[in-house]
Design an enzyme around this catalytic site. Structure first.
Site, PDB file in Angstrom:
ATOM      1  N   LYS A 198      41.458  26.091  41.111  1.00 13.88           N
ATOM      2  CA  LYS A 198      41.452  26.988  39.947  1.00 13.88           C
ATOM      3  C   LYS A 198      42.197  26.326  38.793  1.00 13.88           C
ATOM      4  O   LYS A 198      41.737  26.346  37.646  1.00 13.88           O
ATOM      5  CB  LYS A 198      42.099  28.340  40.305  1.00 13.88           C
ATOM      6  CG  LYS A 198      41.211  29.221  41.181  1.00 13.88           C
ATOM      7  CD  LYS A 198      41.938  30.453  41.744  1.00 13.88           C
ATOM      8  CE  LYS A 198      41.019  31.214  42.700  1.00 13.88           C
ATOM      9  NZ  LYS A 198      41.654  32.327  43.415  1.00 13.88           N
TER      10      LYS A 198
ATOM     11  N   GLN B 283      47.144  35.172  44.348  1.00 11.75           N
ATOM     12  CA  GLN B 283      46.230  34.747  45.406  1.00 11.75           C
ATOM     13  C   GLN B 283      46.446  35.604  46.655  1.00 11.75           C
ATOM     14  O   GLN B 283      47.572  35.820  47.090  1.00 11.75           O
ATOM     15  CB  GLN B 283      46.457  33.248  45.717  1.00 11.75           C
ATOM     16  CG  GLN B 283      45.465  32.644  46.687  1.00 11.75           C
ATOM     17  CD  GLN B 283      44.035  32.564  46.146  1.00 11.75           C
ATOM     18  OE1 GLN B 283      43.810  32.494  44.947  1.00 11.75           O
ATOM     19  NE2 GLN B 283      43.068  32.597  47.041  1.00 11.75           N
TER      20      GLN B 283
ATOM     21  N   ASP C 136      41.205  39.111  38.035  1.00 14.35           N
ATOM     22  CA  ASP C 136      40.588  39.230  39.361  1.00 14.35           C
ATOM     23  C   ASP C 136      39.780  40.528  39.477  1.00 14.35           C
ATOM     24  O   ASP C 136      38.958  40.671  40.378  1.00 14.35           O
ATOM     25  CB  ASP C 136      41.688  39.283  40.433  1.00 14.35           C
ATOM     26  CG  ASP C 136      41.733  38.031  41.295  1.00 14.35           C
ATOM     27  OD1 ASP C 136      40.705  37.350  41.408  1.00 14.35           O
ATOM     28  OD2 ASP C 136      42.809  37.763  41.859  1.00 14.35           O
TER      29      ASP C 136
HETATM   30  N1  GUN Z   1      41.489  35.330  48.136  1.00 16.03           N
HETATM   31  C1  GUN Z   1      40.186  35.164  48.447  1.00 16.03           C
HETATM   32  N2  GUN Z   1      39.399  35.394  47.373  1.00 16.03           N
HETATM   33  C2  GUN Z   1      40.241  35.726  46.368  1.00 16.03           C
HETATM   34  C3  GUN Z   1      40.013  36.075  45.004  1.00 16.03           C
HETATM   35  O1  GUN Z   1      38.893  36.156  44.496  1.00 16.03           O
HETATM   36  N3  GUN Z   1      41.138  36.344  44.279  1.00 16.03           N
HETATM   37  C4  GUN Z   1      42.374  36.299  44.812  1.00 16.03           C
HETATM   38  N4  GUN Z   1      43.417  36.591  44.020  1.00 16.03           N
HETATM   39  N5  GUN Z   1      42.605  35.975  46.066  1.00 16.03           N
HETATM   40  C5  GUN Z   1      41.543  35.698  46.838  1.00 16.03           C
END
Ligand code: GUN
Length: 286
Positions: A52, A96, A119
């Protein structure tokens, strides 16, 4: 059969984002900013977070990665989020998931300013999405919707089976499909006859984390198969929730794993971050 090429499409999306960022900087003097918080040392999460950050950098988005020890308390994490909510250099905040067990995920997600919730996990954005109002959409289902659009796969009037009902993928996916006027069935591990559901569906979206759960005998001729699963086999090979080799013979469109839905997710996160920056500029210029 047409392969839904998420790798190529995500590269196109990242190029779009790059242009949008350049415009924001040139015309509004705003550099979009994203903060990512990673708690603990889960290898897969660390890989996603690094990816990311790298994609942000390539697109010209300011990014900060905050690595926190597994032992961080909920209050400490809340304080960090509060600081980020108040930081004008940050348009997006992403925690995350999953978080360690001693931390209440709901409390953390609700602490994020909904206007920085790139998100789309805050109940404010979830509610707006369900009501078909403008909101930040969770990156994975948002990416799947963009794939449908890009490949001109119509959803209105289609029977769609979503396998898996997680807050991150299955539930928001179902909402977006409902908003697109599809007829949606959401299945889970308690579903009595999964095969009957998938056989009745024009489109199957699977996100369960079980390698090769969906086999060719479970889909109808010409079905569209969207595989959100990413599973690592003992051999080290990555594979999806669908048995790609058999399903590809029957499907009209299918996503490969890797190179399907996975690469789309980061592209849509970048889109959300730019959207957050645009919205900030609009609020501030009022
Ligand atoms: N863990 C797995 N997929 C995601 C996501 O799209 N966002 C976040 N913050 N954590 C994740």
């Amino acid at each position: 059969m047409t392969l839904l090429d998420g790798k190529a499409l995500s590269s196109k999306i990242k190029d779009e984002v790059k242009v949008e960022v350049e415009e924001l900087i040139k015309e509004k003097n705003i550099t979009p900013g994203l903060a990512v918080i990673l708690v603990g040392s889960d290898a897969a999460s660390a890989t996603y977070v690094a990816s990311k950050a790298k994609s942000c950098k390539n697109a010209g988005i300011h990014s900060e990665v905050h690595l926190k020890d597994e032992s961080i308390t909920q209050d400490e994490l809340l304080q960090i989020i509060q600081g980020m909510n108040e930081n004008p250099a940050l348009d997006g905040i992403l925690v995350q998931l999953p978080l360690p067990k001693h931390i209440d995920t709901t409390v953390i997600l609700e602490a994020i300013d909904p206007l920085k919730d790139v998100d789309g996990f805050h109940p404010y954005n979830v509610g707006r999405m369900v009501s078909n109002l403008d909101s930040f959409l969770p990156a994975t289902p948002f990416g799947v919707m963009r794939m449908f659009e890009e490949y001109s796969i119509t959803l209105k009037g289609k029977n769609v089976c979503v396998i898996g009902s997680s807050d991150i993928v299955g539930k928001p996916m179902a909402s977006l499909l409902i908003n697109a006027k599809a007829t949606v069935t959401v299945c889970n591990s308690s579903t009595k006859d999964l095969k009957a559901q998938t056989l009745a569906s024009d489109i199957v979206v699977i996100a369960v984390g079980v390698p090769h759960l969906l086999t060719a005998d479970m889909i109808k001729e010409g079905a569209v198969v969207i595989d959100v699963g990413i599973n690592r086999l003992d051999t080290g090979k990555l594979t999806g929730d669908a048995d790609f080799e058999s399903c590809k013979e029957k499907a009209s469109f299918i996503t490969p794993v890797p190179g399907g839905v996975g690469p789309m997710t980061i592209g849509m996160l970048l889109k959300n971050t730019v959207k957050a920056a645009y919205l900030r500029e609009k609020r501030e210029s009022k």
